[in-house]
Design a protein around this motif. Structure first.
Motif, PDB file in Angstrom:
ATOM      1  N   LYS A   1      27.277  46.476 -18.205  1.00 42.19           N
ATOM      2  CA  LYS A   1      27.026  47.353 -17.064  1.00 42.19           C
ATOM      3  C   LYS A   1      28.325  47.803 -16.415  1.00 42.19           C
ATOM      4  CE  LYS A   1      22.698  45.681 -15.207  1.00 42.19           C
ATOM      5  NZ  LYS A   1      22.276  44.642 -14.287  1.00 42.19           N
ATOM      6  N   PHE A   2      29.323  46.940 -16.445  1.00 45.46           N
ATOM      7  CA  PHE A   2      30.521  47.198 -15.652  1.00 45.46           C
ATOM      8  C   PHE A   2      31.789  47.450 -16.461  1.00 45.46           C
ATOM      9  CE2 PHE A   2      27.790  44.419 -13.021  1.00 45.46           C
ATOM     10  CZ  PHE A   2      27.491  45.355 -12.037  1.00 45.46           C
TER      11      PHE A   2
ATOM     12  N   LYS B   1      25.375  41.748 -18.476  1.00 45.47           N
ATOM     13  CA  LYS B   1      25.985  42.147 -17.209  1.00 45.47           C
ATOM     14  C   LYS B   1      27.319  42.857 -17.468  1.00 45.47           C
ATOM     15  CE  LYS B   1      26.977  40.417 -12.615  1.00 45.47           C
ATOM     16  NZ  LYS B   1      27.019  39.278 -11.694  1.00 45.47           N
TER      17      LYS B   1
END
Ligand SMILES: *Cc1c(COP(=O)(O)O)cnc(C)c1O
Length: 431
Positions: A15-16, A12
């Motif tokens: 992704k950011f 995750k």
């Protein structure tokens, strides 16, 4: 070792956040595998998102000399928090911390608080350049002074981990003002000073290198730099972001008896919160705005929470002579390890100064960046993962320093000794 949650979070994160991390070495790039996401610290231990517990030899890369959530530090932050988080106006806490730094560090008469070690080094060089009216600086290969433009050449730490000599985005014109010398090579510095006579503002050095792994200064190196720079009218800057308040209450300059013109501080000075500082003689420091004309500023500089954590840490270190005790504990621990390695005739060199330690997978001495780079990074990666499996958290790069902390109890270190020796054999046997 269960690491499903860390894996999921890292996926995750990627992704950011670029590379999934907010500082490159955390990504495990040079050792491979998935970085463990930390949930909580507890004295000398950290606990990850999957509930695994590790004895923490990274100590947040140096700041946590008292371990995680030391009660004295937690209490100081809580007390400050009741009054507010930030004012952007003077507070008593920053004066108290500044006075403490001046009391402890031999060469510092005045000090300016900033928010990171990067800012401290940046400001120190700006001061030297601004006062001397010269542009060039000398830095040493493998020494790291934060990520500002002038310093990103053979900069050790994360850049060494990634194998990049400098960084795209740094103007050539700026880099041409940064001259490089091998660490521990006084003759090379003499040659540069001679070749660029009258053009050099400062020599900046980690008095004990920590960002190519631990590399101690050779006998006479620091004193030689002091004499050379004094004679040539060049500022000597000690980057004590790691060594300050760790090697002794007054840092490496106290331990080795050499006084620089300017000192960069960071890490321990914030007690685990983001703080840096630059200090020196009054006449030098008063060149900074608003006393002088050299500009430096910070919205959150002197932040009351950070000042309180720093002051509580420094007070505690001083009161209980922690650096002295920790140096002794570390020396005993490393001597035991060295003896064992010698008995087994393993190709491992250990460098140690006080609570700064690095194990290099090489037969030869490590006195500079070239020799540090010659150590076997593949073996280190195996060693690292073997330790991680056993609940020992070492830095995820061969070019970093292992930090012992005051929170580690004798039984913790005994456990660490057993696991380190087993992991050394595992890594080397897997050859
Ligand atoms: C960590 C470090 C810095 C940079 O400090 P940051 O707070 O990461 O900006 C500078 N110099 C040395 C010697 C360091 O170890």
């Amino acid at each position: 070792m269960q690491n499903d949650r860390s894996k999921a979070w890292f996926e995750k994160a990627q992704k950011f956040i670029p590379g999934g991390v907010n500082s490159p070495v955390r990504a495990f790039g040079s050792v491979g595998g998935t970085p463990v996401f930390i949930q909580k610290g507890d004295g000398p231990f950290i606990i990850d998102a999957d509930g695994n517990r590790y004895l923490d030899f990274v100590s947040s890369w140096g700041p946590l000399i008292l371990g995680h959530r030391h009660p004295v530090v937690v209490k100081a932050i809580q007390k400050a928090l009741e009054r507010g988080t930030s004012f952007g106006a003077p507070t008593e806490a920053e004066v108290a911390l500044a006075a403490k730094v001046v009391e402890l560090v031999p060469s510092i008469e005045k000090v300016r608080m900033v928010n990171s070690g990067t800012e401290a080094a940046m400001t120190a060089v700006r001061l030297a350049r601004g006062i001397s009216n010269k542009d060039k600086i000398i830095k040493f290969e493998g020494c790291y002074h934060g990520h500002s433009d002038s310093f990103l050449m053979k900069a050790g730490s994360g850049t060494a981990t990634l194998g990049i000599p400098g960084s795209p985005g740094v103007p050539k014109s700026l880099v041409s003002d940064t001259l490089l010398a091998p660490y521990n090579d006084l003759t090379a510095v003499e040659s540069l000073v001679e070749a660029f006579k009258g053009q050099i503002a400062a020599v900046i050095v980690e008095p004990v290198a920590g960002n190519m792994g631990t590399v101690p200064p050779k006998e006479g190196f620091l004193k030689g730099l002091r004499e050379l720079t004094r004679q040539a009218g060049i500022f000597l800057i000690f980057d004590e972001v790691i060594t300050g308040f760790r090697l002794s209450n007054g840092g490496a300059q106290e331990l080795f008896g050499v006084q620089p013109d300017l000192t960069c501080l960071g890490k321990i000075i914030g007690g685990g919160l983001p703080v840096g500082a630059v200090g020196g003689r009054c006449d030098v420091m008063d060149a900074l705005a608003p006393a002088g004309t050299i500009y430096q500023a910070g919205t959150l500089s002197g932040n009351p929470l950070a000042m309180s954590a720093g002051l509580a840490t420094l007070d505690y270190l001083q009161k209980y002579r922690i650096p002295l005790k920790l140096n002794e504990t570390s020396t005993i621990f490393v001597a035991r390890l060295k003896k064992w390695i010698h008995q087994k005739s393993l190709p491992v060199t250990i460098n140690q100064v006080g609570s700064m330690v690095t194990l290099f997978f090489t037969n030869t001495a490590v006195e500079n960046f070239k020799q540090a780079s010659g150590a076997d990074a593949g073996l280190y990666a195996k060693f690292f993962h073997s330790l991680l499996e056993k609940g020992i958290y070492f830095p995820p790069s061969p070019f970093e320093t292992v930090f012992l902390s005051h929170a580690m109890q004798p039984e913790d270190l005994d456990m660490a000794f057993d696991k380190i020796t087993v992991s050394l054999l595992e890594a080397l046997r897997a050859e």
